[in-house]
Design a protein around this motif. Structure first.
Motif, PDB file in Angstrom:
ATOM      1  N   THR A 224     -18.975   6.627   2.402  1.00 44.09           N
ATOM      2  CA  THR A 224     -19.835   6.285   1.263  1.00 44.09           C
ATOM      3  C   THR A 224     -19.033   5.726   0.084  1.00 44.09           C
ATOM      4  N   THR A 225     -17.820   6.220  -0.133  1.00 45.19           N
ATOM      5  CA  THR A 225     -16.999   5.742  -1.243  1.00 45.19           C
ATOM      6  C   THR A 225     -16.672   4.264  -1.096  1.00 45.19           C
ATOM      7  N   MET A 226     -16.155   3.876   0.069  1.00 47.06           N
ATOM      8  CA  MET A 226     -15.780   2.480   0.273  1.00 47.06           C
ATOM      9  C   MET A 226     -17.008   1.589   0.399  1.00 47.06           C
ATOM     10  N   THR A 227     -18.078   2.084   1.006  1.00 47.53           N
ATOM     11  CA  THR A 227     -19.302   1.293   1.121  1.00 47.53           C
ATOM     12  C   THR A 227     -19.857   0.956  -0.257  1.00 47.53           C
ATOM     13  N   LEU A 229     -18.218   0.784  -3.047  1.00 50.14           N
ATOM     14  CA  LEU A 229     -17.309  -0.148  -3.711  1.00 50.14           C
ATOM     15  C   LEU A 229     -17.508  -1.570  -3.184  1.00 50.14           C
ATOM     16  N   PHE A 230     -17.666  -1.724  -1.878  1.00 44.91           N
ATOM     17  CA  PHE A 230     -17.893  -3.046  -1.284  1.00 44.91           C
ATOM     18  C   PHE A 230     -19.170  -3.654  -1.852  1.00 44.91           C
ATOM     19  N   ASN A 231     -20.233  -2.856  -1.947  1.00 42.86           N
ATOM     20  CA  ASN A 231     -21.486  -3.353  -2.504  1.00 42.86           C
ATOM     21  C   ASN A 231     -21.301  -3.754  -3.967  1.00 42.86           C
ATOM     22  N   ARG A 232     -20.532  -2.987  -4.700  1.00 38.42           N
ATOM     23  CA  ARG A 232     -20.295  -3.264  -6.117  1.00 38.42           C
ATOM     24  C   ARG A 232     -19.520  -4.561  -6.309  1.00 38.42           C
ATOM     25  N   PHE A 233     -18.585  -4.846  -5.418  1.00 38.14           N
ATOM     26  CA  PHE A 233     -17.738  -6.031  -5.526  1.00 38.14           C
ATOM     27  C   PHE A 233     -18.343  -7.264  -4.854  1.00 38.14           C
ATOM     28  N   GLY A 234     -19.523  -7.132  -4.240  1.00 36.23           N
ATOM     29  CA  GLY A 234     -20.122  -8.261  -3.538  1.00 36.23           C
ATOM     30  C   GLY A 234     -19.533  -8.503  -2.167  1.00 36.23           C
ATOM     31  N   ALA A 236     -20.480  -6.851   0.652  1.00 33.70           N
ATOM     32  CA  ALA A 236     -21.329  -6.191   1.639  1.00 33.70           C
ATOM     33  C   ALA A 236     -21.300  -6.897   2.995  1.00 33.70           C
ATOM     34  N   GLY A 237     -21.064  -8.212   2.973  1.00 31.85           N
ATOM     35  CA  GLY A 237     -21.017  -8.958   4.228  1.00 31.85           C
ATOM     36  C   GLY A 237     -19.847  -8.579   5.121  1.00 31.85           C
ATOM     37  N   HIS A 238     -18.896  -7.843   4.579  1.00 29.72           N
ATOM     38  CA  HIS A 238     -17.730  -7.423   5.367  1.00 29.72           C
ATOM     39  C   HIS A 238     -17.846  -5.975   5.851  1.00 29.72           C
ATOM     40  N   LEU A 239     -18.977  -5.327   5.566  1.00 33.69           N
ATOM     41  CA  LEU A 239     -19.128  -3.928   5.964  1.00 33.69           C
ATOM     42  C   LEU A 239     -19.283  -3.819   7.486  1.00 33.69           C
ATOM     43  N   PRO A 240     -18.424  -3.041   8.141  1.00 40.07           N
ATOM     44  CA  PRO A 240     -18.581  -2.819   9.586  1.00 40.07           C
ATOM     45  C   PRO A 240     -19.686  -1.805   9.853  1.00 40.07           C
ATOM     46  N   VAL A 241     -20.161  -1.771  11.076  1.00 38.81           N
ATOM     47  CA  VAL A 241     -21.174  -0.796  11.484  1.00 38.81           C
ATOM     48  C   VAL A 241     -20.663  -0.048  12.707  1.00 38.81           C
ATOM     49  N   ASP A 242     -21.149   1.170  12.896  1.00 40.59           N
ATOM     50  CA  ASP A 242     -20.761   1.947  14.069  1.00 40.59           C
ATOM     51  C   ASP A 242     -21.256   1.246  15.335  1.00 40.59           C
ATOM     52  N   SER A 243     -20.368   1.079  16.289  1.00 40.90           N
ATOM     53  CA  SER A 243     -20.776   0.507  17.574  1.00 40.90           C
ATOM     54  C   SER A 243     -19.725   0.823  18.622  1.00 40.90           C
ATOM     55  N   ALA A 244     -20.168   0.837  19.874  1.00 42.41           N
ATOM     56  CA  ALA A 244     -19.274   1.031  21.016  1.00 42.41           C
ATOM     57  C   ALA A 244     -19.720   0.087  22.122  1.00 42.41           C
ATOM     58  N   ARG A 245     -18.792  -0.746  22.588  1.00 47.30           N
ATOM     59  CA  ARG A 245     -19.111  -1.727  23.624  1.00 47.30           C
ATOM     60  C   ARG A 245     -18.131  -1.569  24.772  1.00 47.30           C
TER      61      ARG A 245
END
Length: 252
Positions: A224-227, A229-234, A236-245
């Motif tokens: 939540t802390t880094m998320t 901050l990413f939203n605050r700095f613009g 958000a397009g670089h936010l990864p999501v949980d996934s397993a392939r």
């Protein structure tokens, strides 16, 4: 701190979880007075023994893999030791980092057992690239405005504090790094931006499954802390999501 760890992937042979920042992986001689460990919490959550096969520094968050039996642990440990793992990290650094560069300054081990001058310099390679940057109208250092970058780091070797030391040596210390960074920028993020931690996260691991003919690719969302901050700095397009392939390996 939540009692429940975020499970990214689990099968009959291994489990991958999100390690929270500030949590030690297991007991060490330097962990006196600590009562919470990732290994113990995961064991209790799953109700079975788990085996660590690699490490993350205490202040670093992100994806970690554990084996579910000793035979798989041996195979996975060998995979990590032989560098047959692709790793990707995200870091917030001071300044405008390079768009793309290979950092290959050899590093001495930092284990506290011997004086650094007695330790041999070991090969260390990290590929870094700037994904984004931001300029704030705030004087933190000697300049009237302050600039920060979002860096992607892909370590090809596994020296202790490698990413932190390589970026700091180039003049782009990671925010929140008490040892290799700058206190005024760390305090600014802690006090003004609600980010009082090392801003380094392991967001991706990829390796050949030790017991199946497939390559496992794991991505891990930020905390939540880094998320925030990413939203605050613009960013958000670089936010990864949980996934397993799981991708079947090509047969020769």
């Amino acid at each position: 701190m939540s009692d429940s760890l975020r499970i990214l992937h689990r099968d009959d042979h291994l489990v991958a979880v999100h390690k929270p920042a500030g949590l030690l992986v297991h007991r060490t001689a330097l962990a006196r007075g600590e009562h919470q460990f990732l290994l113990q919490r995961l064991r209790d959550q799953l109700g079975q023994r788990v085996y660590p096969v690699h490490r993350l520094d205490r202040p670093t968050s992100g994806v970690m893999v554990f084996a579910l039996n000793s035979a798989v642990a041996a195979k996975l440990t060998d995979t990590f030791t032989q560098r047959r793992v692709t790793k990707r990290y995200l870091a917030v650094v001071r300044g405008v980092g390079p768009e793309g560069e290979r950092l290959d300054t050899p590093l001495r081990e930092e284990d506290g057992s011997r004086h650094k001058a007695e330790m041999p310099a070991m090969e260390a390679i990290t590929d870094v690239s700037r994904l984004d940057s931001v300029e704030l109208p705030v004087q933190v250092d000697r300049y009237p405005r302050s600039r920060y970058s979002l860096m992607e780091a892909r370590p090809l070797t596994g020296r202790r504090h490698q990413i932190r030391r390589h970026l700091a040596s180039r003049g782009y210390p990671i925010i929140g790094d008490a040892k290799h960074g700058k206190g005024n920028h760390n305090r600014f993020f802690a006090e003004r931006l609600e980010a009082p931690r090392l801003l380094l996260a392991a967001v991706s691991l990829a390796f050949d499954h030790p017991m199946e003919e497939s390559r496992l690719e794991l991505d891990c969302a930020l905390d939540t802390t880094m998320t925030a901050l990413f939203n605050r700095f613009g960013w958000a397009g670089h936010l990864p999501v949980d996934s397993a392939r799981s991708m079947e390996l090509a047969r020769s």
